[in-house]
Write an enzyme that holds these catalytic residues in place. Structure first.
Site, PDB file in Angstrom:
ATOM      1  N   HIS A  17       0.871  -1.197   0.000  1.00  0.00           N
ATOM      2  CA  HIS A  17       0.000   0.000   0.000  1.00  0.00           C
ATOM      3  C   HIS A  17       0.891   1.225   0.000  1.00  0.00           C
ATOM      4  O   HIS A  17       1.350   1.677   1.050  1.00  0.00           O
ATOM      5  CB  HIS A  17      -0.918  -0.038   1.236  1.00  0.00           C
ATOM      6  CG  HIS A  17      -1.930   1.063   1.280  1.00  0.00           C
ATOM      7  ND1 HIS A  17      -3.166   0.920   1.884  1.00  0.00           N
ATOM      8  CD2 HIS A  17      -1.912   2.339   0.809  1.00  0.00           C
ATOM      9  CE1 HIS A  17      -3.845   2.048   1.785  1.00  0.00           C
ATOM     10  NE2 HIS A  17      -3.104   2.932   1.144  1.00  0.00           N
ATOM     11  N   HIS A  19       1.371   4.895  -2.356  1.00  0.00           N
ATOM     12  CA  HIS A  19       1.033   5.790  -3.473  1.00  0.00           C
ATOM     13  C   HIS A  19       2.330   6.436  -3.934  1.00  0.00           C
ATOM     14  O   HIS A  19       2.972   7.155  -3.164  1.00  0.00           O
ATOM     15  CB  HIS A  19       0.046   6.865  -3.008  1.00  0.00           C
ATOM     16  CG  HIS A  19      -1.228   6.301  -2.443  1.00  0.00           C
ATOM     17  ND1 HIS A  19      -2.366   6.157  -3.190  1.00  0.00           N
ATOM     18  CD2 HIS A  19      -1.519   5.816  -1.206  1.00  0.00           C
ATOM     19  CE1 HIS A  19      -3.317   5.623  -2.434  1.00  0.00           C
ATOM     20  NE2 HIS A  19      -2.827   5.401  -1.226  1.00  0.00           N
ATOM     21  N   HIS A 197      -9.547   1.215  -1.310  1.00  0.00           N
ATOM     22  CA  HIS A 197      -9.494   1.811   0.020  1.00  0.00           C
ATOM     23  C   HIS A 197     -10.905   1.734   0.595  1.00  0.00           C
ATOM     24  O   HIS A 197     -11.868   2.152  -0.066  1.00  0.00           O
ATOM     25  CB  HIS A 197      -9.089   3.280  -0.059  1.00  0.00           C
ATOM     26  CG  HIS A 197      -7.628   3.522  -0.320  1.00  0.00           C
ATOM     27  ND1 HIS A 197      -6.961   2.974  -1.384  1.00  0.00           N
ATOM     28  CD2 HIS A 197      -6.715   4.266   0.370  1.00  0.00           C
ATOM     29  CE1 HIS A 197      -5.689   3.377  -1.346  1.00  0.00           C
ATOM     30  NE2 HIS A 197      -5.512   4.162  -0.296  1.00  0.00           N
ATOM     31  N   GLU A 200     -11.201   3.454   5.959  1.00  0.00           N
ATOM     32  CA  GLU A 200     -10.149   4.329   6.491  1.00  0.00           C
ATOM     33  C   GLU A 200     -10.855   5.400   7.328  1.00  0.00           C
ATOM     34  O   GLU A 200     -10.675   5.474   8.531  1.00  0.00           O
ATOM     35  CB  GLU A 200      -9.361   4.965   5.332  1.00  0.00           C
ATOM     36  CG  GLU A 200      -8.219   5.875   5.772  1.00  0.00           C
ATOM     37  CD  GLU A 200      -7.506   6.552   4.582  1.00  0.00           C
ATOM     38  OE1 GLU A 200      -8.065   6.575   3.464  1.00  0.00           O
ATOM     39  OE2 GLU A 200      -6.383   7.075   4.790  1.00  0.00           O
ATOM     40  N   ASP A 278       1.802   3.943   2.922  1.00  0.00           N
ATOM     41  CA  ASP A 278       0.782   4.816   2.314  1.00  0.00           C
ATOM     42  C   ASP A 278       1.405   5.987   1.544  1.00  0.00           C
ATOM     43  O   ASP A 278       1.583   5.878   0.329  1.00  0.00           O
ATOM     44  CB  ASP A 278      -0.205   5.316   3.387  1.00  0.00           C
ATOM     45  CG  ASP A 278      -1.589   5.638   2.845  1.00  0.00           C
ATOM     46  OD1 ASP A 278      -1.822   5.417   1.645  1.00  0.00           O
ATOM     47  OD2 ASP A 278      -2.444   6.103   3.620  1.00  0.00           O
ATOM     48  N   ASP A 279       1.716   7.072   2.238  1.00  0.00           N
ATOM     49  CA  ASP A 279       2.308   8.267   1.594  1.00  0.00           C
ATOM     50  C   ASP A 279       3.498   8.721   2.446  1.00  0.00           C
ATOM     51  O   ASP A 279       3.410   9.719   3.171  1.00  0.00           O
ATOM     52  CB  ASP A 279       1.266   9.387   1.514  1.00  0.00           C
ATOM     53  CG  ASP A 279       0.052   8.972   0.706  1.00  0.00           C
ATOM     54  OD1 ASP A 279       0.121   8.992  -0.538  1.00  0.00           O
ATOM     55  OD2 ASP A 279      -0.969   8.599   1.327  1.00  0.00           O
TER      56      ASP A 279
HETATM   57  N1  ADE Z   1      -4.513   8.954  -1.823  1.00  0.00           N
HETATM   58  C1  ADE Z   1      -3.268   8.957  -1.354  1.00  0.00           C
HETATM   59  N2  ADE Z   1      -3.255   8.497  -0.093  1.00  0.00           N
HETATM   60  C2  ADE Z   1      -4.522   8.197   0.237  1.00  0.00           C
HETATM   61  C3  ADE Z   1      -5.155   7.667   1.392  1.00  0.00           C
HETATM   62  N3  ADE Z   1      -4.490   7.348   2.508  1.00  0.00           N
HETATM   63  N4  ADE Z   1      -6.487   7.494   1.374  1.00  0.00           N
HETATM   64  C4  ADE Z   1      -7.185   7.800   0.285  1.00  0.00           C
HETATM   65  N5  ADE Z   1      -6.637   8.289  -0.823  1.00  0.00           N
HETATM   66  C5  ADE Z   1      -5.316   8.483  -0.858  1.00  0.00           C
HETATM   67 ZN    ZN Z   2      -3.661   4.820   0.554  1.00  0.00          ZN
END
Ligand code: ADE
Ligand code: ZN
Length: 339
Positions: A17, A19, A197, A200, A278-279
Site C-alpha cells: 500500500h 502511493h 481503500h 479508512e 501509504d504516503d
Molecule cells: N490517496 C493517497 N493516499 C490516500 C489515502 N491514505 N487514502 C485515500 N486516498 C489516498
Molecule cells: Zn492509501
C-alpha cells in the site's frame, strides 16, 4: 542501534500500500518544480514541511494534489519512482506493489503514457540494479464520477501487461465503493485484479461493498471493519488481506495515538494484516518506520513481526512459487536472527 530496530531493518518484506505520488519528498518537489518552472505556494522545504499537519484525510489530499502538480515529464515520474526504490531497497523491501493516480495527471494534461512510461522504466531499472520486484496498481479517484474512471480504464488498456490491478482512493466519505460497480466489473472482465481503500474514514458498510460489489482481492486500510463482528468473521474466514498503514492513520487522525491502533486487535482476530507506509513523504516514515512505530507502541514480538512480514508476501499479487521463494528467504533470516 536497538536490537528490535536492527531486526526490523533486515527483515525481508513486501510493501502493498504505497502511493507513488505520496513518496514525493519536499526536496525533490522543489527540484522538479524548478526544473519545470512551476511555482509552489511555499517558500522553502521547511515551509512545506510545516504545512504537513492534517486534521483528516481531506486536509492531506488538498496538499497531496497540490504537490504532485510539479510532475510533468516522463523523467519526473522516473525520478520519483527511482528515489522510492532506492530508499526501500535499503529497508529490505524485496517486492512492492505501487499505486498511481492517473486522473491526477491526465486531468492536468499530462498523458497517461508519460506517467506509466516513467514509472515502468524505473521499475525495470529497480529490478536490474537493485534486485527489487514490483507491480503497478492503477487507482480511480473516487471523488470524480464513474464516467471519468471508465475513460481512464480505456486509456489503461494498451498497458494491461504493466498494470496488475485497479484500485480506488481519494475522498472516502460520501463516495461509497458501489458508485464504481460498473467500472470495476469491466476492469475485472479485462483481467485486472481489484483492490479498494475502504474503512479508512468510511464505515464498515463500505468495506462490505468493496468485498461484495467490487469483488476486491485486498482491502486497503479496513480499520473500521472492527465495528462489525460479522464482517470481521467474514474477512478472517476468507483470508482477505488488509493493507494497514499505522503512521498514516496517526497523521490523519484515524487513531488518536499508536497505542490505540487496532493492528493488535486485528491480529488477535486472525485477520491477514500487513504493515505499509501509504504516503511516506507526508506521514513521517517509510515501511520500516511503520513497523518500528507499531512494534514500540504495541509491544510486538519478533514472532509477530515475522507474521506481518510473512503476510506481506502471502497477500501480494505474486505467483505461488515466487511467494514461496520470498517466504523461504524470510524464514532463513528469522532462523538466523531469532534470539
Ligand atoms: N490517496 C493517497 N493516499 C490516500 C489515502 N491514505 N487514502 C485515500 N486516498 C489516498
Ligand atoms: Zn492509501
Amino acid at each position: 542501534m536497538n536490537a528490535m530496530t536492527t531486526f526490523i531493518e533486515g527483515l525481508p518484506k513486501a510493501e502493498l500500500h504505497l502511493h507513488i505520488e505520496g513518496t514525493l519528498e519536499p526536496g525533490l518537489m522543489f527540484e522538479i518544480g524548478r526544473r519545470n518552472a512551476i511555482d509552489l505556494p511555499f517558500a522553502s522545504v521547511e515551509g512545506l514541511r510545516a504545512a504537513y499537519r492534517f486534521r483528516n484525510l481531506q486536509d492531506f489530499l488538498d496538499i497531496y494534489y497540490r504537490g504532485l502538480q510539479v510532475l510533468l515529464t516522463e523523467r519526473d515520474f522516473y525520478d520519483l519512482t527511482w528515489a522510492y526504490l532506492e530508499k526501500v531497497s535499503k529497508q529490505n523491501v524485496l517486492h512492492t506493489e505501487i499505486f498511481f493516480d492517473p486522473q491526477a495527471h491526465t486531468g492536468r494534461g499530462v498523458p497517461f503514457a508519460t506517467v506509466i512510461g516513467g514509472i515502468h522504466r524505473a521499475l525495470l531499472d529497480g529490478r536490474e540494479k537493485l534486485g527489487i520486484s514490483a507491480k503497478i496498481i492503477m487507482c480511480f479517484l473516487r471523488h470524480l464520477d464513474q464516467d471519468d474512471a471508465m475513460e481512464t480504464l480505456d486509456q489503461a488498456l494498451p498497458y494491461k501487461d504493466r498494470i496488475v490491478a485497479v484500485g480506488l482512493d481519494s475522498t472516502e466519505t460520501g463516495h461509497p465503493p458501489d458508485k464504481f460497480k460498473d467500472v470495476f466489473d469491466r476492469a475485472r472482465r479485462e483481467g485486472f485484479l481489484a483492490v479498494a481503500h475502504a474503512g479508512e474514514e468510511g464505515p464498515a458498510a463500505y468495506v462490505w461493498q468493496a468485498v461484495d460489489v467490487l469483488h476486491v482481492a485486498r482491502v486497503d486500510h479496513g480499520n473500521r471493519c472492527l465495528d462489525d463482528e460479522a464482517l470481521v468473521g467474514h474477512l478472517a474466514r476468507t483470508r482477505m488481506p488488509l493493507t494497514v498503514c499505522p503512521l498514516s492513520n496517526l497523521k490523519l487522525g484515524v487513531v488518536k495515538d499508536l497505542k490505540s491502533h487496532p493492528l493488535r486487535e486485528m491480529m488477535e482476530k486472525d485477520l491477514l494484516v500487513t504493515v505499509n507506509s501509504d504516503d511516506p513523504a507526508y506521514f513521517g516514515g517509510y515501511v520500516n518506520e511503520n513497523y518500528r512505530a507499531v512494534q514500540q507502541a504495541l509491544g510486538l514480538t519478533k514472532g509477530q513481526l515475522y507474521g506481518l512480514a510473512r503476510n506481506s508476501f502471502r497477500a501480494s499479487f505474486l505467483g505461488p512459487l515466487e511467494k514461496e521463494a520470498f517466504i523461504a528467504r524470510l524464514d532463513r533470516y528469522v532462523a538466523r536472527n531469532r534470539a
